[in-house]
Design a protein around this motif. Structure first.
Motif, PDB file in Angstrom:
ATOM      1  N   VAL A 696     -55.770  25.257  24.588  1.00  0.00           N
ATOM      2  CA  VAL A 696     -55.750  23.428  24.734  1.00  0.00           C
ATOM      3  C   VAL A 696     -56.711  23.291  26.034  1.00  0.00           C
ATOM      4  CG1 VAL A 696     -53.622  22.879  23.843  1.00  0.00           C
ATOM      5  CG2 VAL A 696     -53.789  23.814  26.240  1.00  0.00           C
ATOM      6  N   PRO A 697     -57.356  22.046  25.988  1.00  0.00           N
ATOM      7  CA  PRO A 697     -58.369  22.015  27.002  1.00  0.00           C
ATOM      8  C   PRO A 697     -57.289  21.444  28.492  1.00  0.00           C
ATOM      9  CG  PRO A 697     -58.153  20.054  25.657  1.00  0.00           C
ATOM     10  CD  PRO A 697     -57.451  21.244  24.982  1.00  0.00           C
ATOM     11  N   ASN A 698     -58.201  21.512  29.427  1.00  0.00           N
ATOM     12  CA  ASN A 698     -57.503  20.990  30.564  1.00  0.00           C
ATOM     13  C   ASN A 698     -56.942  19.487  30.616  1.00  0.00           C
ATOM     14  OD1 ASN A 698     -57.940  23.470  32.011  1.00  0.00           O
ATOM     15  ND2 ASN A 698     -60.037  22.721  32.887  1.00  0.00           N
ATOM     16  N   ASN A 699     -55.978  19.460  30.996  1.00  0.00           N
ATOM     17  CA  ASN A 699     -55.109  18.176  30.936  1.00  0.00           C
ATOM     18  C   ASN A 699     -55.826  17.119  32.009  1.00  0.00           C
ATOM     19  OD1 ASN A 699     -53.434  19.787  32.729  1.00  0.00           O
ATOM     20  ND2 ASN A 699     -53.077  17.531  33.413  1.00  0.00           N
ATOM     21  N   LYS A 700     -55.615  15.941  31.823  1.00  0.00           N
ATOM     22  CA  LYS A 700     -55.926  14.834  32.728  1.00  0.00           C
ATOM     23  C   LYS A 700     -54.691  14.553  33.421  1.00  0.00           C
ATOM     24  CE  LYS A 700     -59.948  13.176  29.881  1.00  0.00           C
ATOM     25  NZ  LYS A 700     -60.361  12.000  28.903  1.00  0.00           N
ATOM     26  N   PRO A 701     -55.015  13.771  34.536  1.00  0.00           N
ATOM     27  CA  PRO A 701     -53.835  13.592  35.362  1.00  0.00           C
ATOM     28  C   PRO A 701     -53.034  12.266  35.020  1.00  0.00           C
ATOM     29  CG  PRO A 701     -55.855  12.807  36.468  1.00  0.00           C
ATOM     30  CD  PRO A 701     -56.447  13.567  35.434  1.00  0.00           C
ATOM     31  N   SER A 702     -51.882  11.980  35.106  1.00  0.00           N
ATOM     32  CA  SER A 702     -51.104  10.808  34.846  1.00  0.00           C
ATOM     33  C   SER A 702     -49.939  11.072  35.414  1.00  0.00           C
ATOM     34  CB  SER A 702     -50.874  10.842  33.387  1.00  0.00           C
ATOM     35  OG  SER A 702     -50.012  11.928  32.934  1.00  0.00           O
ATOM     36  N   SER A 703     -49.031   9.864  35.673  1.00  0.00           N
ATOM     37  CA  SER A 703     -47.836   9.782  36.187  1.00  0.00           C
ATOM     38  C   SER A 703     -46.928   8.674  35.530  1.00  0.00           C
ATOM     39  CB  SER A 703     -47.968   9.337  37.637  1.00  0.00           C
ATOM     40  OG  SER A 703     -46.672   9.422  38.311  1.00  0.00           O
ATOM     41  N   LEU A 704     -45.770   9.350  35.131  1.00  0.00           N
ATOM     42  CA  LEU A 704     -44.667   8.477  34.273  1.00  0.00           C
ATOM     43  C   LEU A 704     -43.611   8.598  34.870  1.00  0.00           C
ATOM     44  CD1 LEU A 704     -45.741   9.873  30.751  1.00  0.00           C
ATOM     45  CD2 LEU A 704     -46.366   7.359  31.735  1.00  0.00           C
ATOM     46  N   THR A 705     -42.487   7.505  34.567  1.00  0.00           N
ATOM     47  CA  THR A 705     -41.202   7.451  34.819  1.00  0.00           C
ATOM     48  C   THR A 705     -40.445   7.098  33.703  1.00  0.00           C
ATOM     49  OG1 THR A 705     -41.795   6.850  37.175  1.00  0.00           O
ATOM     50  CG2 THR A 705     -39.688   6.328  36.317  1.00  0.00           C
ATOM     51  N   VAL A 706     -39.203   8.035  33.373  1.00  0.00           N
ATOM     52  CA  VAL A 706     -38.378   7.733  32.596  1.00  0.00           C
ATOM     53  C   VAL A 706     -37.281   7.228  33.060  1.00  0.00           C
ATOM     54  CG1 VAL A 706     -37.060   8.867  30.608  1.00  0.00           C
ATOM     55  CG2 VAL A 706     -39.397   9.755  31.312  1.00  0.00           C
ATOM     56  N   PRO A 707     -36.677   6.150  33.001  1.00  0.00           N
ATOM     57  CA  PRO A 707     -35.419   5.700  33.414  1.00  0.00           C
ATOM     58  C   PRO A 707     -34.142   6.396  33.072  1.00  0.00           C
ATOM     59  CG  PRO A 707     -36.767   3.755  32.548  1.00  0.00           C
ATOM     60  CD  PRO A 707     -37.397   5.064  31.981  1.00  0.00           C
ATOM     61  N   ASP A 708     -33.288   6.592  34.092  1.00  0.00           N
ATOM     62  CA  ASP A 708     -32.132   7.372  33.674  1.00  0.00           C
ATOM     63  C   ASP A 708     -31.023   6.610  34.633  1.00  0.00           C
ATOM     64  OD1 ASP A 708     -29.883   8.964  33.398  1.00  0.00           O
ATOM     65  OD2 ASP A 708     -30.869  10.747  33.378  1.00  0.00           O
ATOM     66  N   ALA A 709     -30.542   5.780  34.173  1.00  0.00           N
ATOM     67  CA  ALA A 709     -29.600   5.098  34.973  1.00  0.00           C
ATOM     68  C   ALA A 709     -28.433   5.698  35.385  1.00  0.00           C
ATOM     69  CB  ALA A 709     -28.903   3.814  34.091  1.00  0.00           C
ATOM     70  N   SER A 710     -27.978   6.974  34.937  1.00  0.00           N
ATOM     71  CA  SER A 710     -26.944   7.879  35.410  1.00  0.00           C
ATOM     72  C   SER A 710     -27.320   8.523  36.540  1.00  0.00           C
ATOM     73  CB  SER A 710     -26.266   8.595  34.167  1.00  0.00           C
ATOM     74  OG  SER A 710     -27.405   9.650  33.887  1.00  0.00           O
ATOM     75  N   ARG A 711     -28.452   8.627  37.042  1.00  0.00           N
ATOM     76  CA  ARG A 711     -28.628   9.372  38.266  1.00  0.00           C
ATOM     77  C   ARG A 711     -28.896   8.777  39.374  1.00  0.00           C
ATOM     78  NH1 ARG A 711     -30.542  14.638  37.222  1.00  0.00           N
ATOM     79  NH2 ARG A 711     -31.389  14.356  39.374  1.00  0.00           N
ATOM     80  N   VAL A 712     -28.709   9.112  40.351  1.00  0.00           N
ATOM     81  CA  VAL A 712     -28.856   8.582  41.824  1.00  0.00           C
ATOM     82  C   VAL A 712     -29.918   9.245  42.468  1.00  0.00           C
ATOM     83  CG1 VAL A 712     -26.449   8.007  41.969  1.00  0.00           C
ATOM     84  CG2 VAL A 712     -27.292  10.205  43.004  1.00  0.00           C
ATOM     85  N   GLN A 713     -30.534  10.177  41.812  1.00  0.00           N
ATOM     86  CA  GLN A 713     -31.672  10.971  42.274  1.00  0.00           C
ATOM     87  C   GLN A 713     -32.908  11.246  41.378  1.00  0.00           C
ATOM     88  OE1 GLN A 713     -30.897  15.404  42.754  1.00  0.00           O
ATOM     89  NE2 GLN A 713     -31.478  15.373  44.840  1.00  0.00           N
ATOM     90  N   ASP A 714     -33.899  11.224  41.784  1.00  0.00           N
ATOM     91  CA  ASP A 714     -35.120  11.659  40.909  1.00  0.00           C
ATOM     92  C   ASP A 714     -35.347  13.009  40.563  1.00  0.00           C
ATOM     93  OD1 ASP A 714     -35.704   9.083  40.123  1.00  0.00           O
ATOM     94  OD2 ASP A 714     -37.481   8.877  41.997  1.00  0.00           O
ATOM     95  N   VAL A 715     -35.372  13.606  39.482  1.00  0.00           N
ATOM     96  CA  VAL A 715     -35.833  14.977  39.225  1.00  0.00           C
ATOM     97  C   VAL A 715     -37.390  14.841  38.852  1.00  0.00           C
ATOM     98  CG1 VAL A 715     -35.154  14.997  36.802  1.00  0.00           C
ATOM     99  CG2 VAL A 715     -35.542  17.247  38.032  1.00  0.00           C
ATOM    100  N   VAL A 716     -38.160  15.540  39.471  1.00  0.00           N
ATOM    101  CA  VAL A 716     -39.829  15.275  39.442  1.00  0.00           C
ATOM    102  C   VAL A 716     -40.407  16.733  38.880  1.00  0.00           C
ATOM    103  CG1 VAL A 716     -41.842  14.979  40.513  1.00  0.00           C
ATOM    104  CG2 VAL A 716     -39.510  13.867  41.198  1.00  0.00           C
ATOM    105  N   VAL A 717     -41.225  16.650  37.692  1.00  0.00           N
ATOM    106  CA  VAL A 717     -42.073  17.734  37.326  1.00  0.00           C
ATOM    107  C   VAL A 717     -43.490  17.409  37.525  1.00  0.00           C
ATOM    108  CG1 VAL A 717     -42.487  19.245  35.107  1.00  0.00           C
ATOM    109  CG2 VAL A 717     -40.224  18.019  35.468  1.00  0.00           C
ATOM    110  N   MET A 718     -44.171  18.446  38.227  1.00  0.00           N
ATOM    111  CA  MET A 718     -45.639  18.252  38.528  1.00  0.00           C
ATOM    112  C   MET A 718     -46.237  19.487  37.698  1.00  0.00           C
ATOM    113  SD  MET A 718     -45.791  17.352  42.426  1.00  0.00           S
ATOM    114  CE  MET A 718     -47.404  17.178  42.445  1.00  0.00           C
ATOM    115  N   ALA A 719     -47.255  19.361  36.819  1.00  0.00           N
ATOM    116  CA  ALA A 719     -47.648  20.490  35.978  1.00  0.00           C
ATOM    117  C   ALA A 719     -49.024  20.196  35.517  1.00  0.00           C
ATOM    118  CB  ALA A 719     -46.575  20.406  34.605  1.00  0.00           C
ATOM    119  N   GLN A 720     -49.796  21.443  35.309  1.00  0.00           N
ATOM    120  CA  GLN A 720     -50.996  21.399  34.771  1.00  0.00           C
ATOM    121  C   GLN A 720     -51.346  22.339  33.652  1.00  0.00           C
ATOM    122  OE1 GLN A 720     -53.455  23.094  38.193  1.00  0.00           O
ATOM    123  NE2 GLN A 720     -54.252  24.126  36.329  1.00  0.00           N
TER     124      GLN A 720
END
Length: 888
Positions: A696-720
């Motif tokens: 696969v080629p190199n990816n392009k940057p992006s940022s997305l949020t998936v709502p999860d009402a059951s959480r009080v804390q964000d889990v964050v994945v940063m990847a390339q």
């Protein structure tokens, strides 16, 4: 740090279990016990599986001893034990444990706090020095607590973001109201905000004493010499007068109904009961009862076979004075949860009315005895088993539970079921799946925050630590497997190990559903994997499970398959495994049930936050049409036929794509003879399939949020993505650099910057997943929503540093030590050894790859790491996916 299943036959099974336990006790010279003059109890267990040692210090104080209004006091003190003691700074502690392999952790429970450290056996002196200094004193300054408070509050947020954890805490409160058991050890943010360093020091002074501790040492050690070292290092620590402990006065359980939401793709119904504690004479019978309820021959499991539940189980969580047991069954999103709750009620009522059969009781007892024997197959696992028995349960040894189980009768089990599975005094619960919103674009990371990072200072170590770590050298593997290839192309790896009276068989068929599933049949592999539990062509489901029970074996089939058994039943166990693996029954009636269940489950999964965030990450990393983006839908599952499943099986299950590892108390010749006997006639047809994903080629940057009402804390994945291949020489430089960034708690850069210095996160993990055609580098952390931008910015900054600043010699040597000393640790458990062999064989790597890699790591320099990071890492192109409340 961690917070935290005919009278003649009945007689024969009892005899078999009794023979097993009598024939394999620990020899007297393998276990040395002592009680020092200051009251410290010491148990040293010799286990020469690998040149590794595990120490566990058990302080008999947990959340039960926490002051009123401060439920997490013991947990907070556990954290502070990593912040330094007189004579040992936090930086020194982190550096020593990192250079000795980095396997260092702790756990707080209701009645005990445990500190466990696993390292090469040559580091035993260092391990004992560490724990002796920490038993003598702790810093617990206000400044250090203010730095650690943020991390522990992030741990609280992490657990409060888990609906199952919330469910568990509500069960504790309902079943044990008015006692110390009504809460677990985690703690709360408000109580931590009121906690001071002085309060923590007082808790330490009250409870951290040799006469309130048990030290377990397990591994490849000389017990007598080790005991002498323990006496020298711990003997002068003064005993203390311990405070009175709060009593446990249980009140009658008031029945209740809990209705909760969950972010899982399925829901759960449950009946929870107060069960006997470790101190109760009914405890052993409750263990056997739980084993029976979890049997695939039980009425509870029949709910799965009838299509009424996705899965079922019975869980025991036991404390000294009482326990918690709950029956659970899962349902797909949108299904009738109340109908399933009624079905579970019927099962419980019938269990009490009809009672357990002698056959199932005997089988459960044999399973428990066999399981105890398998605990010897891991050095750290055996150490924890002794700690559990002595510190948590109050036993003399782990064998006490087995002897008690041996005495359990059918009448005992049925009496305990009738006494404790009291629906009239139960806590019923329904956890309903909560639909997530769709992923939405969010702002990028690392905005205008002021970042406080830098090169870690060199850490001067105590002389005893320098002596323990010594000269860094490539360790030799202690295992030399016998490898052969059968005429049908199957690779067989045999490793004799006589540490226990067990044999394990692990198998793997190299496959990739994303590459091998026919168009429009996504999910066919899921259906197939569930059908293996229905037995073989020659032996139906119940008869097949009974045959396994008769020999005390645990077995699973599929592309990953295994069987574990004692040597005297090895031939029969492999026969059953081969029947299930090579000639699965795949009955039409079962297919119809499984297909309907899976279709219903997938409909909920596609709306779940976990799925949506994982899919969003892949869609951001890989181009449109990439095989990794394939996924099952309710439509593709519902359209499948049994013939589709059979065709997929015949195409994927091939001996020339299969590796089998046999490891345990067996000669290579015997193992080879039996595997050839049952797997030798298996034949492959047609060309070998392609299983590797394309480049696969190199990816392009992006940022997305998936709502999860059951959480009080964000889990964050940063990847390339990386176009790097596993065979590229730069892989080793990147892996070494990644161990500068993460992998060893406070000693590594990401932990220092994100946790130790700022308290932004509780955990952070960085990982290089290198494949034959493509690779992905990722960093994962969790934090409060308003801290995401700053934390992500620090990650990006640290990666840029790796690209632009040469790693210091000190940091590089620490990372090398960490990687090299992980090699013996990877050989300190039978499961680890076998799975390592399978991984290397499946990836066309030599079985001694860890040693070969170590030789490369030794030669690498700081400029080599900088060059590799500069070439491959693109922090500015990283994809960011957040699951939880939107970041601010």
């Amino acid at each position: 740090m961690k917070n935290y299943t005919s009278k003649i036959l009945f007689f024969l099974l009892l005899v078999a279990a009794a023979v097993l336990i009598q024939s394999t006790p620990a020899r007297a010279e393998e276990v040395v016990r002592a009680k020092l003059d200051n009251g410290l109890r010491v148990v040293i267990v010799r286990n020469p599986l690998a040149p590794v040692v595990t120490t566990v210090v058990n302080y008999l104080a947990g959340s039960d001893e926490a002051p009123a209004g401060f439920p997490g006091m013991a947990h907070a003190q556990e954290h502070m034990m990593f912040r330094g003691s007189p004579g040992l700074t936090a930086a020194q502690l982190a550096r020593i444990t990192a250079e000795m392999g980095g396997d260092f952790d702790a756990d707080t429970q209701q009645n005990v706090t445990q500190y466990f450290l696993t390292m090469p056996a040559e580091g035993l002196d260092a391990a004992l020095h560490i724990e002796a200094l920490r038993m003598k004193g702790v810093l617990d300054s206000e400044k250090l607590w203010s730095e650690e408070r943020g991390a522990i509050e992030q741990e609280v947020a992490q657990d409060l973001s888990n609906p199952e954890y919330i469910f568990y805490t509500r069960l504790l409160a309902a079943l044990f109201a008015g006692t110390p058991y009504e809460h677990d050890a985690l703690g709360t943010r408000p109580s931590f905000n009121k906690t001071t360093g002085a309060m923590l020091k007082q808790f330490y002074d009250n409870w951290y004493a040799p006469n309130n501790a048990i030290l377990i040492v397990c591994g490849d050690v000389d017990p007598s010499a080790t005991l002498q070292k323990v006496k020298e290092m711990f003997g002068d620590i003064q005993a203390k007068r311990l405070p009175a402990r709060a009593g446990i006065k249980l009140k009658p359980v008031q029945p209740a109904m809990l209705n909760m939401k969950t972010d899982r793709p399925y829901g759960i119904v449950s009946f929870a009961f107060r069960m006997p504690g470790y101190d109760s004479p009914d405890y052993a019978a409750s263990v056997v009862l739980a084993d029976i309820m979890n049997s695939q021959r039980s009425d509870l499991y029949s709910l799965v076979l009838e299509g009424k539940a996705l899965f079922t189980g019975f869980e025991l969580n036991t404390l000294p004075a009482a326990g918690l047991g709950y029956v659970a069954a899962a349902f797909p999103s949108g299904a009738d949860s109340k109908a399933l709750l009624a079905e579970v009620r019927k099962v419980i009522v019938n269990e009490i009315r009809n009672g357990a059969s002698g056959d199932l009781v005997a089988a459960a007892k044999l399973r428990e005895v066999t399981k105890a024997e398998f605990e010897k197959n891991s050095i750290s696992g055996l150490a924890m088993s002794w700690s559990q028995a002595l510190a948590v349960e109050g036993r003399h040894s782990p064998d006490d539970d087995i002897r008690a189980i041996q005495k359990v009768t059918v009448e005992d089990v049925n009496r305990v079921a009738a006494k404790y599975l009291d629906i009239g005094h139960s806590i019923q619960a329904i956890l309903t799946p909560e639909v997530s919103g769709n992923p939405v674009s969010s702002k990028g990371f690392g905005g205008g925050e002021k970042l406080t990072t830098g090169q870690p200072a060199n850490v001067k170590l105590p002389e005893w630590a320098n002596e323990a770590m010594g000269h860094l050298a490539v360790p030799s593997s202690t295992f030399h497997p016998v490898v052969s290839v059968l005429p049908n192309g199957l690779t067989l790896i045999v490793q004799p190990i006589s540490i226990s009276n067990t044999v394990s068989v692990y198998g793997y068929i190299k496959n990739n559903p994303e590459m091998q599933t026919p168009k429009g049949q996504d999910g066919v592999n899921d259906i197939l994997s569930q059908l293996f539990s229905y037995g073989s062509v020659s032996t139906g489901r119940v008869a097949f499970q009974k045959a396994l029970d008769d020999i005390g074996a645990s077995e699973s089939a599929g592309t990953d398959f295994s069987v574990k058994v004692t040597p005297d039943h090895f031939d029969r166990a492999v026969q059953l495994l081969s029947e299930n693996e090579l000639h699965p029954a795949l009955p039409k009636s079962a297919f119809d049930v499984v297909r309907a269940q899976t279709a219903a489950a997938i409909a909920g999964e596609l709306k779940s936050p976990n799925y949506l965030s994982a899919q969003a990450l892949k869609a951001s990393l890989f181009p449109k049409g990439d095989p990794s983006l394939r996924h099952a839908t309710e439509k593709t599952i519902s359209a499948l036929t049994l013939d589709d499943v059979r065709r997929y099986y015949s195409k994927v299950f091939r001996p020339d794509m299969t590796t089998i590892v046999v490891i345990g108390n067996i000669a290579p010749e015997e193992a080879s003879k039996v595997i050839k006997k049952y797997f030798g006639s298996w034949m492959a047809h047609g060309p070998r399939p392609v299983t590797d994903l394309p480049e696969v080629p190199n990816n392009k940057p992006s940022s997305l949020t998936v709502p999860d009402a059951s959480r009080v804390q964000d889990v964050v994945v940063m990847a390339q993505t990386l176009t790097l291949k596993r065979t590229d020489p730069d892989f080793y430089a990147l892996e070494l650099g990644n161990n500068v960034l993460g992998g060893a708690f406070y000693a590594t850069k990401l932990y220092q910057d994100l946790r130790e210095n700022s308290g932004l996160v509780y955990f952070v993990d960085s990982h290089l997943d290198a494949g034959r055609q493509r690779s992905v580098y990722s960093v994962v952390f969790a934090c409060d929503p308003d801290k995401v931008s700053k934390a992500a910015g620090i990650v990006r900054h640290d990666l840029e540093d790796m690209r632009n600043v040469t790693v210091s010699e000190d940091q590089l040597n620490q990372a090398k030590a960490l990687l090299l000393r992980k090699i013996p640790l990877s050989e300190s458990g039978v499961d680890q050894i076998a799975k390592g062999f399978i991984y290397y064989a499946a990836h066309d790597l030599p079985l001694d790859e860890p040693v070969r890699a170590a030789e490369r790591y030794i030669r690498l320099t700081g400029p080599d790491v900088k060059k590799a990071f500069s070439r491959w890492m693109r922090p500015e192109d990283m994809v960011q996916v957040i699951r939880g409340p939107a970041s601010q």
